[in-house]
Motif scaffolding. Structure first.
Motif, mmCIF file in Angstrom:
data_model
loop_
_atom_site.group_PDB
_atom_site.id
_atom_site.type_symbol
_atom_site.label_atom_id
_atom_site.label_comp_id
_atom_site.label_asym_id
_atom_site.label_seq_id
_atom_site.Cartn_x
_atom_site.Cartn_y
_atom_site.Cartn_z
ATOM 1 N N GLY A 1 11.102 3.126 12.715
ATOM 2 C CA GLY A 1 11.077 1.923 11.881
ATOM 3 C C GLY A 1 11.204 0.667 12.707
ATOM 4 O O GLY A 1 10.512 -0.342 12.454
ATOM 5 N N ARG A 2 12.088 0.700 13.712
ATOM 6 C CA ARG A 2 12.262 -0.465 14.582
ATOM 7 C C ARG A 2 10.964 -0.803 15.300
ATOM 8 O O ARG A 2 10.561 -1.973 15.390
ATOM 9 N N MET A 3 10.279 0.222 15.834
ATOM 10 C CA MET A 3 9.029 0.005 16.547
ATOM 11 C C MET A 3 7.952 -0.534 15.601
ATOM 12 O O MET A 3 7.199 -1.456 15.959
ATOM 13 N N ARG A 4 7.887 0.037 14.390
ATOM 14 C CA ARG A 4 6.873 -0.398 13.427
ATOM 15 C C ARG A 4 7.105 -1.850 13.004
ATOM 16 O O ARG A 4 6.158 -2.647 12.911
ATOM 17 N N GLY B 1 0.802 -1.218 0.000
ATOM 18 C CA GLY B 1 0.000 0.000 0.000
ATOM 19 C C GLY B 1 0.833 1.264 0.000
ATOM 20 O O GLY B 1 1.975 1.286 0.437
ATOM 21 N N GLN B 2 0.270 2.316 -0.497
ATOM 22 C CA GLN B 2 0.949 3.604 -0.571
ATOM 23 C C GLN B 2 0.762 4.365 0.753
ATOM 24 O O GLN B 2 -0.181 4.119 1.497
ATOM 25 N N PRO B 3 1.621 5.323 1.105
ATOM 26 C CA PRO B 3 2.794 5.726 0.317
ATOM 27 C C PRO B 3 3.972 4.793 0.562
ATOM 28 O O PRO B 3 4.572 4.828 1.622
ATOM 29 N N TYR B 4 4.279 3.966 -0.432
ATOM 30 C CA TYR B 4 5.311 2.942 -0.275
ATOM 31 C C TYR B 4 6.696 3.552 -0.076
ATOM 32 O O TYR B 4 7.441 3.194 0.832
ATOM 33 N N ALA B 5 7.049 4.498 -0.972
ATOM 34 C CA ALA B 5 8.409 5.009 -0.976
ATOM 35 C C ALA B 5 8.750 5.771 0.303
ATOM 36 O O ALA B 5 9.916 5.955 0.630
ATOM 37 N N LEU B 6 7.733 6.240 1.041
ATOM 38 C CA LEU B 6 8.000 7.036 2.238
ATOM 39 C C LEU B 6 8.247 6.171 3.466
ATOM 40 O O LEU B 6 8.660 6.672 4.497
ATOM 41 N N ALA B 7 7.978 4.880 3.373
ATOM 42 C CA ALA B 7 8.067 4.011 4.541
ATOM 43 C C ALA B 7 9.346 3.192 4.495
ATOM 44 O O ALA B 7 9.486 2.295 3.669
ATOM 45 N N LEU B 8 10.288 3.491 5.389
ATOM 46 C CA LEU B 8 11.548 2.757 5.425
ATOM 47 C C LEU B 8 11.310 1.284 5.701
ATOM 48 O O LEU B 8 11.984 0.411 5.144
ATOM 49 N N TRP B 9 10.321 0.985 6.573
ATOM 50 C CA TRP B 9 10.105 -0.420 6.930
ATOM 51 C C TRP B 9 9.625 -1.265 5.752
ATOM 52 O O TRP B 9 9.805 -2.480 5.747
#
Length: 569
Positions: free
Chosen positions: A213-216, A11-19
């Motif tokens: 990112g670690r928490m997610r 799902g978007q926004p894909y590029a914004l999510a480091l995880w």
């Protein structure tokens, strides 16, 4: 692109999510037909593919394929290499290794990790849980009784998975590790400031972004990226390992493999190669990796293929099978191989074949046949050349198909080396002594415009008379446009007035020339209307050019043909 074969984006926004780069990269969906037929032939050996749905210790279904040399007279366990694919990939990635390992008597096992390809699961963990998937696979193979020693070949996530498994299973014989990372937190920090994110994370925000990112990731996948550190495992690994890394890799930088190599305590080699993270490795690198695992597996049995058709034709079957990226056999040798396959079939012992014709699909063959006894047969013997594929390479042996009629009806049989399989029959009454029309059509269904399109196997249509009986068969795979055809009769039967239509090219050599005749044949071409053939009764009794009695076993071809069977193209 077909919906069954695509990169499935999260799902978007894909590029914004480091995880997403870590736990949910694009998912490779594919049509299972791209795995090829479940049974096919290399020059060295027949190959059998077993598809398995294995339930992992986490309760997820893993889609697996095991490619085995189909040598049924030997139940001896053989070495096996398990291929571990990249994060946004699937088991199709392993297919190119089939014609490299199988001729050596080594089986190849590949599967989709959980969260990848067609297996269950929504997320990946870059090795944390994948090592448990691998442990389940290793246990399954050892319990099967078909496998002796086991080697691992992993790339990217697959290489990390192999490293995380190796320190707890010292029975693994050897590993090829292509592009592993040494520490996930370090890799995440590098990715956060790379071009793989549409907005790079500023240095002053990096620690906060990594904490988020670690928490997610811990919430979604229940593992801690700070604990995923392969470099902490290599000190307890003593398995021979070959590290490979592309010098232009900007996803996992080469220094990761360098650090792992320096810390590794077992026998080790490091190969820095051209290319980036996803570049297909040069064939020289792949061959070196295969040789490394062969030595590590300590497999001493001779290669497959001794006494095969290839040895009769005078070339090394394993060498030809391993030339996966280029054609090395001439059309003349392939035609002779098809003829030898046809004439060695016990079901057609004593048959007569007419002059070989080169045909190009799609094409139509029409001929009048006359059957004068209950045991008589007549029709067409077709030599088809399989398309170049990942699982079979560029030099598969020909497949021979007998499309024939007898007083009882129509029959289609397929001959590969050592086997004669009837693939279709149709009851029909043919009156003895009365000429009847027999039509065979080959239809090329391939789609050359799309690399990712699923295979479209060739279709064979066999028709008796003006539609009194008709068979439509979809063959097991795609074949090249160029093939060979011999009109064939067995017993008290004749076939005459043969007309080839469509994209047909008549041969630049005759049967006499193929069997060692000295005269240079005339090159003839067809404009699509074909050329009428004379009745056998109108030929001179001493003509060896038009018909030739089949012997069983087939005679060995002349030396001048054998010595020139391999060439670069």
């Amino acid at each position: 692109m077909d919906d069954a074969d695509c990169l499935e984006m999260p799902g978007q926004p894909y590029a914004l999510a480091l995880w997403n780069l870590i736990i949910r990269p694009p998912r490779r969906r594919y049509d299972p037909l791209r795995l090829g037929p479940k049974d096919f032939r290399l020059w060295s050996c027949p190959v059998r593919r077993l598809d398995i749905d294995l339930t992992s210790s986490r309760g997820q279904q893993l889609r697996c394929s095991h490619f085995l040399p189909d040598v049924r007279e030997s139940g001896e366990p053989r070495p096996c290499v398990i291929y571990l694919h990249q994060n946004a990939s699937c088991r199709l990635e392993a297919l190119q290794l089939v014609p490299l390992f199988l001729p050596l008597g080594i089986s190849l096992f590949c599967f989709d990790f959980a969260g990848c390809g067609e297996s269950d699961g929504d997320y990946i963990s870059l090795g944390w849980f994948e090592r448990d998937d691998l442990a389940d696979i290793v246990k399954h193979l050892r319990d099967s009784g078909h496998v002796s020693s086991i080697g691992l070949w992993g790339r990217s996530m697959g290489a990390v998975t192999a490293l995380l498994h190796a320190d707890r299973d010292h029975s693994i014989a050897g590993m090829v590790l292509d592009s592993p990372f040494c520490n996930l937190r370090q890799l995440a920090g590098e990715l956060a400031q790379s071009e793989y994110l549409s907005m790079k994370v500023p240095s002053w925000l990096l620690s906060g972004a990594l904490a988020l990112g670690r928490m997610r990731i811990k919430l979604l996948c229940n593992f801690d990226i700070d604990e995923l550190s392969p470099i902490e495992h290599v000190g307890n690994s003593f398995i021979p390992a070959l590290f490979v890394h592309g010098v232009e890799d900007d996803f996992i930088a080469p220094h990761h493999s360098q650090k792992l190599y320096e810390a590794y305590t077992g026998d080790k080699e490091l190969e820095m190669v051209a290319g980036d993270h996803n570049t297909q490795r040069d064939m020289a690198v792949t061959r070196k990796s295969v040789f490394f695992l062969v030595q590590a597996l300590r497999y001493n049995l001779p290669p497959m293929g001794e006494g095969s058709l290839a040895s009769v034709l005078g070339f090394d079957p394993g060498e030809v099978d391993s030339c996966v990226d280029r054609k090395v056999l001439s059309s003349r040798v392939l035609s002779e191989a098809a003829r030898l396959l046809a004439t060695s079939s016990p079901e057609w012992k004593g048959a007569r074949v007419q002059e070989v014709q080169r045909v190009s699909m799609s094409c139509r063959m029409e001929g009048a046949l006359q059957l004068c006894s209950e045991g008589a047969k007549a029709g067409y013997c077709l030599g088809l050349l399989p398309q170049a594929t990942d699982y079979g390479g560029a030099n598969r042996p020909p497949v021979v198909i007998f499309a024939t009629a007898s007083p009882k009806g129509l029959s289609v049989a397929m001959v590969v080396e050592g086997r004669h399989n009837v693939v279709g029959t149709m009851d029909a009454s043919i009156e003895l002594g009365v000429p009847v029309l027999l039509i065979a059509e080959l239809v090329d269904n391939s789609n050359p415009e799309s690399f990712f399109a699923p295979p479209q196997p060739t279709t064979l249509r066999l028709t008796l008379g003006t539609g009194n009986a008709e068979m439509n068969l979809t063959l097991s795979e795609e074949y090249k446009r160029d093939g060979f055809c011999w009109p064939v009769t067995l017993g008290d039967a004749e076939i005459f007035d043969i007309d080839l239509k469509g994209e047909c090219v008549f041969p630049p050599w005759s049967m006499e020339d193929m069997m060692g005749g000295s005269s240079a044949p005339e090159v003839r071409t067809s404009t699509g209307q074909g050329r009428r053939r004379r009745k056998p009764s109108q030929l001179s009794s001493g003509s060896d050019r038009e018909t030739r009695a089949v012997q069983n076993p087939p005679p060995e071809p002349p030396s001048h043909e054998v010595t020139s069977c391999c060439r670069q193209s």
